[in-house]
Design a protein around this motif. Structure first.
Motif, PDB file in Angstrom:
ATOM      1  N   ASN A   1       0.857  -1.192   0.000  1.00  0.00           N
ATOM      2  CA  ASN A   1       0.000   0.000   0.000  1.00  0.00           C
ATOM      3  C   ASN A   1       0.884   1.231   0.000  1.00  0.00           C
ATOM      4  O   ASN A   1       1.783   1.364   0.825  1.00  0.00           O
TER       5      ASN A   1
ATOM      6  N   ALA B   1       1.568   5.485   0.197  1.00  0.00           N
ATOM      7  CA  ALA B   1       1.152   6.513   1.156  1.00  0.00           C
ATOM      8  C   ALA B   1      -0.153   7.189   0.734  1.00  0.00           C
ATOM      9  O   ALA B   1      -0.961   7.568   1.582  1.00  0.00           O
ATOM     10  N   MET B   2      -0.370   7.337  -0.563  1.00  0.00           N
ATOM     11  CA  MET B   2      -1.601   7.962  -1.058  1.00  0.00           C
ATOM     12  C   MET B   2      -2.735   6.945  -1.042  1.00  0.00           C
ATOM     13  O   MET B   2      -2.524   5.753  -1.277  1.00  0.00           O
ATOM     14  N   ASP B   3      -3.950   7.421  -0.781  1.00  0.00           N
ATOM     15  CA  ASP B   3      -5.120   6.545  -0.782  1.00  0.00           C
ATOM     16  C   ASP B   3      -5.307   5.897  -2.147  1.00  0.00           C
ATOM     17  O   ASP B   3      -5.053   6.520  -3.186  1.00  0.00           O
ATOM     18  N   ASP B   4      -5.749   4.660  -2.134  1.00  0.00           N
ATOM     19  CA  ASP B   4      -6.065   3.913  -3.360  1.00  0.00           C
ATOM     20  C   ASP B   4      -4.870   3.742  -4.295  1.00  0.00           C
ATOM     21  O   ASP B   4      -5.047   3.618  -5.506  1.00  0.00           O
ATOM     22  N   ARG B   5      -3.664   3.770  -3.767  1.00  0.00           N
ATOM     23  CA  ARG B   5      -2.458   3.562  -4.575  1.00  0.00           C
ATOM     24  C   ARG B   5      -1.688   2.370  -4.030  1.00  0.00           C
ATOM     25  O   ARG B   5      -1.639   2.147  -2.824  1.00  0.00           O
ATOM     26  N   THR B   6      -1.120   1.592  -4.916  1.00  0.00           N
ATOM     27  CA  THR B   6      -0.294   0.459  -4.523  1.00  0.00           C
ATOM     28  C   THR B   6       1.010   0.494  -5.296  1.00  0.00           C
ATOM     29  O   THR B   6       1.161   1.263  -6.249  1.00  0.00           O
TER      30      THR B   6
END
Length: 97
Positions: A15, A17-22
């Protein structure tokens, strides 16, 4: 990356640091050495920024712009890139004239 099976069967997915990013934990050179197909999607964020900016302008100024219709800047630098002479170039940014 394109795989026959789920990507997480080949490489750990973390995961970001940004939401919805992998992210995957393989180095791009290792992926290349394994002859696996890789696609660089760094530009997607910038393309999204352009679309949102054009939407903002349309909403507040009534003018509709499209990236494909912007005048193309030609300079010695862009001509160099068009010839594929980009060794050592990480990012290219158009300067204001």
């Amino acid at each position: 990356m394109l795989t026959q099976d789920r990507l997480d069967t080949y490489v750990p997915i973390g995961n970001a640091a940004m939401d919805d990013r992998t992210f995957i934990e393989w180095d791009k050179d290792d992926v290349d050495a394994l002859n696996m197909m890789k696609v660089d999607v760094l530009a997607l964020g910038m393309l999204t920024w352009h679309r949102k900016s054009f939407d903002f302008i349309a909403k507040h100024k009534g003018a509709r712009y499209e990236l494909a219709r912007f005048p193309r800047m030609r300079s010695r630098f862009t001509n160099m890139l068009c010839r594929g002479e980009s060794l050592g170039v990480f990012q290219a940014k158009a300067a204001r004239r």
